[in-house]
Enzyme design. Structure first.
Site: not given
Ligand SMILES: O=c1ccn([C@@H]2O[C@H](COP(=O)(O)OP(=O)(O)O[C@H]3O[C@H](CS(=O)(=O)O)[C@@H](O)[C@H](O)[C@H]3O)[C@@H](O)[C@H]2O)c(=O)[nH]1
Length: 483
Positions: A233, A268, A270-271, A274
């Site tokens: 990730t 997190s 989770y992260h 990885k």
């Molecule tokens: O309703 C929402 C949902 C999320 N966010 C924000 O959007 C960002 C991304 O959150 P997300 O829920 O879209 O993604 P994340 O939790 O980071 O995890 C997802 O994206 C990751 C890639 S990354 O984000 O780490 O590049 C993958 O590893 C995970 O499996 C996948 O679930 C965060 O800052 C979160 O706080 C909002 O503002 N509003």
């Protein structure tokens, strides 16, 4: 829409089936068409595929499949290879092949001529049952999905149901299927899920880290040449105040220079799992000569690929809830149902994003151009960067064009993360291998919004607001009240 009439069959999962990793040693799973898989020493090689090959009609009314041409120019794609060329993998095991990215990838690789096997414990479906959640799209059972794929395309995808944390099960799948490449999506992938309570944090790290360790041991023991393509990730890097490189950074310190793994600052449990995986993979590449590619994927959006669109029984899941739903997909569903877009905190959180059609393309490119023995490659797998505020603005504009009244609210951030920060991550290696990105466009947003509108009646608006707090995580098991 075309409907698939299932053949009448009974699928029995043994009552001693344990989705959380206990051995299945004497379990017997009775499969459709009366095939029995024994998970102990019996050779269950290709029993399921024999069931499919028996060719019972599924009553599919859909028209024949169109075949994707996205990366067909690549001379090393599955169908083009000579069987004698051992450096070009043909048999691909997709661990986690029933999930969002895994299902789309398994179908894509099968369509491209690879021999594909799905390995999955189906635990992702159990999480939904436990938490009272559901995909926006109705999804078929894995058995019906595979029957439908066979009926439409004539292609067989083998199926091994079990938990890769159970090494006996994993050994049997390796020895039975004999993969040339393993694509490993089989992890608990939600950051909020890992932050619900102690037991989910422990489950996430145990499941992810031990599962990956077992895959590494299986490759070492049974398939030394097998290429591991592991889903990492972008979140492993966090949000540093310098440019993010692809896996490694060259540092000069006190007059000496070295190229070192890029610093990790995951946010997190989770992260972090990885990050631990990456360290274990890097070490085993060095120590045992394993060949591996870590795909540091950004946030995936979209639902349709060429293959999942062929029939409604092949539809992919689309999560919109506060635990498994990701930013852009959630915003489209929220817009469709008239819920204000949930921007957490200041909304300056910037991440790399990609279309699910590019996920499947990237995985194919990684498989078709394998790492060398002992090499630990890292590719940053995303196509564009957006802040949460930018995504909200794009969805608002696209929604207005469809006549939707889209509002945005600032929700107190349930996470601990920087809300305004520098972000500039490299992502050139997959482009160099031939990735042709599907950039976020009005037409994609339009199609995603229309998809959400089509399934609007299935949306449970109570699942939209975030319910998991990074700061309030405790040792008490969190249960879900029945509303
Ligand atoms: O309703 C929402 C949902 C999320 N966010 C924000 O959007 C960002 C991304 O959150 P997300 O829920 O879209 O993604 P994340 O939790 O980071 O995890 C997802 O994206 C990751 C890639 S990354 O984000 O780490 O590049 C993958 O590893 C995970 O499996 C996948 O679930 C965060 O800052 C979160 O706080 C909002 O503002 N509003």
């Amino acid at each position: 829409m075309a409907h698939l009439m299932s053949t009448s069959c009974s699928i029995k999962i043994s009552s001693s089936y344990r989705p959380f990793g206990q051995p299945l040693s004497e379990d017997r799973t009775v499969l459709p068409n009366s095939f029995t898989i024994k998970t102990s020493k019996s050779p269950f090689k290709r029993l399921i595929s024999k069931g499919h090959r028996a060719g019972r009609s599924c009553g599919v009314l859909a028209t024949a499949a169109s075949v994707s041409k996205e990366v067909s120019a690549n001379p090393r794609s599955g169908s083009d290879r000579s069987p004698n060329d051992s450096s070009k993998p043909q048999r691909v095991m997709v661990i986690g092949g029933d999930g969002y990215c895994g299902w789309a990838t398994a179908l894509h690789l099968s369509n491209k001529g690879y021999e594909v096997a799905i390995v999955d414990s189906l635990v992702r479906r159990l999480f939904d049952h436990q938490l009272g959640l559901d995909s926006l799209t109705p999804i078929s059972s894995i058995h019906n999905r595979l029957r439908c794929w066979k009926a439409i395309t004539g292609k067989t995808i083998e199926l091994y149901i079990g938990d890769i944390c159970d090494f006996e099960f994993l050994s049997e799948t390796f020895n039975s299927f004999e993969p040339d490449a393993v694509v490993h999506f089989g992890e608990q992938r939600s950051a909020p899920y890992s932050m619900i309570d102690r037991s989910r944090a422990v489950f996430t790290q145990k499941n992810n880290v031990i599962g990956t360790l077992n895959v590494l041991f299986a490759i070492k023991e049974f398939r030394e040449e097998c290429h591991l393509v592991k889903l990492g990730t972008m979140g492993e890097y966090g949000t540093p105040n310098i440019d993010i490189e692809e896996g490694y950074i060259t540092i000069s310190h006190n007059g000496r220079t070295d190229t070192l793994p890029y610093p990790k600052q995951a946010s997190s449990f989770y992260h972090l799992s990885k990050v631990h995986d990456s360290n274990n993979i890097a070490f085993t590449c060095k120590a045992w000569g394993i060949r591996a590619t870590d795909l540091n994927q950004g946030v995936v959006y979209g639902v349709k690929t060429d293959e999942t669109s062929m029939h409604e029984q092949l539809y992919n899941r689309l999560d919109y809830d506060g635990v498994f739903g990701t930013a852009l997909n959630r915003f489209c569903v929220q817009a469709a149902v008239g819920h204000p877009l949930t921007v957490y905190g200041k909304g300056g959180q910037t991440r790399g994003y990609l279309d699910i059609r590019d996920t499947v393309q990237c995985v194919e490119l990684a498989i078709a151009n394998p790492a060398k023995p002992g090499e630990f490659r890292v590719f940053n797998q995303f196509t564009e960067q957006f802040s949460v505020n930018e995504l909200a603005a794009l969805v608002t504009k696209a929604g207005q064009k469809l006549g939707l009244d889209v509002q945005t609210i600032s929700v107190p951030n349930p996470r601990v993360e920087a809300e305004e920060h520098y972000y500039n991550a490299k992502h050139t290696k997959l482009i160099e291998l031939g990735l042709k990105p599907h950039l976020l466009s009005d037409s994609l947003l339009d199609s995603l919004l229309n998809f959400a509108i089509e399934f609007k009646d299935r949306i449970d608006t109570k699942q939209i607001m975030p319910s998991v707090s990074w700061k309030k995580i405790g040792v008490t098991p969190q249960t879900v009240p029945a509303n």
